[in-house]
Design a protein around this motif. Structure first.
Motif, mmCIF file in Angstrom:
data_model
loop_
_atom_site.group_PDB
_atom_site.id
_atom_site.type_symbol
_atom_site.label_atom_id
_atom_site.label_comp_id
_atom_site.label_asym_id
_atom_site.label_seq_id
_atom_site.Cartn_x
_atom_site.Cartn_y
_atom_site.Cartn_z
ATOM 1 N N SER A 58 0.806 -1.231 0.000
ATOM 2 C CA SER A 58 0.000 0.000 0.000
ATOM 3 C C SER A 58 0.835 1.274 0.000
ATOM 4 O O SER A 58 0.295 2.365 0.144
ATOM 5 N N HIS A 59 2.143 1.165 -0.146
ATOM 6 C CA HIS A 59 3.021 2.332 -0.199
ATOM 7 C C HIS A 59 3.585 2.468 -1.612
ATOM 8 O O HIS A 59 3.739 1.473 -2.332
ATOM 9 N N GLY A 60 3.912 3.711 -1.980
ATOM 10 C CA GLY A 60 4.516 3.912 -3.295
ATOM 11 C C GLY A 60 3.682 3.290 -4.397
ATOM 12 O O GLY A 60 2.487 3.551 -4.520
ATOM 13 N N MET A 61 4.306 2.418 -5.179
ATOM 14 C CA MET A 61 3.610 1.792 -6.300
ATOM 15 C C MET A 61 3.301 0.317 -6.060
ATOM 16 O O MET A 61 2.968 -0.407 -6.994
ATOM 17 N N SER A 62 3.413 -0.143 -4.811
ATOM 18 C CA SER A 62 3.011 -1.514 -4.496
ATOM 19 C C SER A 62 1.491 -1.590 -4.347
ATOM 20 O O SER A 62 0.815 -0.580 -4.159
ATOM 21 N N GLU A 63 0.983 -2.810 -4.428
ATOM 22 C CA GLU A 63 -0.474 -3.032 -4.404
ATOM 23 C C GLU A 63 -1.077 -2.600 -3.070
ATOM 24 O O GLU A 63 -0.491 -2.780 -2.003
ATOM 25 N N ARG A 64 -2.255 -2.044 -3.144
ATOM 26 C CA ARG A 64 -2.964 -1.613 -1.935
ATOM 27 C C ARG A 64 -3.607 -2.810 -1.229
ATOM 28 O O ARG A 64 -4.205 -3.668 -1.872
ATOM 29 N N VAL A 65 -3.479 -2.818 0.083
ATOM 30 C CA VAL A 65 -3.965 -3.929 0.910
ATOM 31 C C VAL A 65 -4.614 -3.338 2.155
ATOM 32 O O VAL A 65 -4.112 -2.366 2.722
ATOM 33 N N LEU A 66 -5.730 -3.927 2.603
ATOM 34 C CA LEU A 66 -6.469 -3.356 3.728
ATOM 35 C C LEU A 66 -5.871 -3.710 5.084
ATOM 36 O O LEU A 66 -6.018 -2.957 6.045
ATOM 37 N N GLU A 67 -5.197 -4.867 5.182
ATOM 38 C CA GLU A 67 -4.709 -5.290 6.497
ATOM 39 C C GLU A 67 -3.374 -6.020 6.377
ATOM 40 O O GLU A 67 -2.864 -6.209 5.277
ATOM 41 N N GLY A 68 -2.824 -6.419 7.536
ATOM 42 C CA GLY A 68 -1.559 -7.154 7.539
ATOM 43 C C GLY A 68 -0.338 -6.270 7.703
ATOM 44 O O GLY A 68 0.715 -6.532 7.117
ATOM 45 N N TYR A 69 -0.455 -5.214 8.547
ATOM 46 C CA TYR A 69 0.659 -4.289 8.750
ATOM 47 C C TYR A 69 1.398 -4.546 10.064
ATOM 48 O O TYR A 69 2.255 -3.761 10.451
ATOM 49 N N ASP A 70 1.071 -5.639 10.734
ATOM 50 C CA ASP A 70 1.807 -6.019 11.938
ATOM 51 C C ASP A 70 3.177 -6.563 11.531
ATOM 52 O O ASP A 70 3.412 -6.896 10.367
ATOM 53 N N LEU A 71 4.082 -6.648 12.484
ATOM 54 C CA LEU A 71 5.465 -7.013 12.163
ATOM 55 C C LEU A 71 5.601 -8.432 11.628
ATOM 56 O O LEU A 71 6.442 -8.693 10.767
#
Length: 260
Positions: A58-71
């Motif tokens: 979901s940053h820059g030009m990578s694919e957008r994703v709603l969840e899964g930002y934990d370490l």
């Protein structure tokens, strides 16, 4: 712009000096993108190493994703990227929340991380540190626009600026990113650093609110080396050349000096 598919998601990557013997993977912080390294730091590092940069989900030009930002998830993404690029062992560098991803990955797969560089990783339980990341994201956008103009000799168009703005609005307001960061509240205080095999360099701003975390990490990680850089949380923007040269020195000096 190279886009690869990792874990069924599109990931934007950039590689410099592919023929080099050693690989250094760079992880940016939340609410930024790989350009934090691309314009000023990576070209210096690439004189010595194969440099791999990628945009987090979901940053820059990578694919957008709603969840899964934990370490755990972010680390799994990184390991999958290393597998895809057939990188068995790398030097790992992470800035801000990317520093926590780098630490998490080095703890999970210590045999695959040669040396570790952590720049301005915050303590997730420090609410002030989390607020710094929010503030940093605004400064990063200004820096990104200025660098885009300097490098391309073109002003960023209104449409592109609005596209970037919408991306960060999406991250702040529509994903689980902030909740997932809060979930990692006790990560630093619960990690077992005895499993770390890599030599570790900690880079922190001498006036940064995150500096106490760097001082504490030096006592927590066996043999860790702490270097203070003039500036605050934004030292990659403020002192890119000094940071790059410090990293090169750390990665190229003989191992005996690290233990001396």
């Amino acid at each position: 712009m190279p886009i690869i598919t990792v874990n069924n998601r599109k990931v934007h990557i950039q590689e410099l000096n592919k023929g080099a013997e050693q690989t250094l993977v760079l992880i940016h912080g939340m609410f930024s993108n790989l350009s934090i390294y691309y314009f000023n730091i990576a070209p210096i590092l690439a004189q010595h190493f194969h440099v791999v940069m990628y945009d987090l989900k979901s940053h820059g030009m990578s694919e957008r994703v709603l969840e899964g930002y934990d370490l755990e998830n972010m680390s799994s993404d990184l390991i999958a990227l290393m597998d895809h690029l057939q990188l068995q062992k790398v030097h790992l560098l992470g800035y801000s929340f990317g520093g926590l991803i780098a630490l998490k990955t080095a703890l999970r797969v210590p045999q695959r991380v040669e040396k570790l560089i952590v720049i301005e990783a915050p303590d997730p339980q420090d609410e002030k540190a989390r607020n710094i990341i929010d503030e940093y994201s605004k400064e990063f956008l200004e820096h990104y626009i200025a660098n885009f103009t300097d490098t391309t000799k073109m002003k960023m168009g209104k449409r592109q600026f609005e596209k970037n703005h919408r991306l960060y609005e999406f991250l702040f307001n529509e994903t689980s990113i902030k909740a997932d960061m809060v979930k990692e509240k006790y990560f630093l205080h619960q990690m077992d650093t005895s499993v770390l095999l890599s030599l570790t360099l900690l880079l922190y701003g001498d006036t940064s609110n995150c500096k106490p975390t760097g001082v504490w990490l030096q006592t927590k990680i066996p043999g860790a080396q702490l270097e203070l850089i003039p500036g605050d949380h934004n030292i990659p923007i403020q002192e890119p050349v000094q940071i790059a040269e410090t990293i090169v020195h750390f990665l190229t000096k003989p191992l005996l000096q690290n233990h001396g």
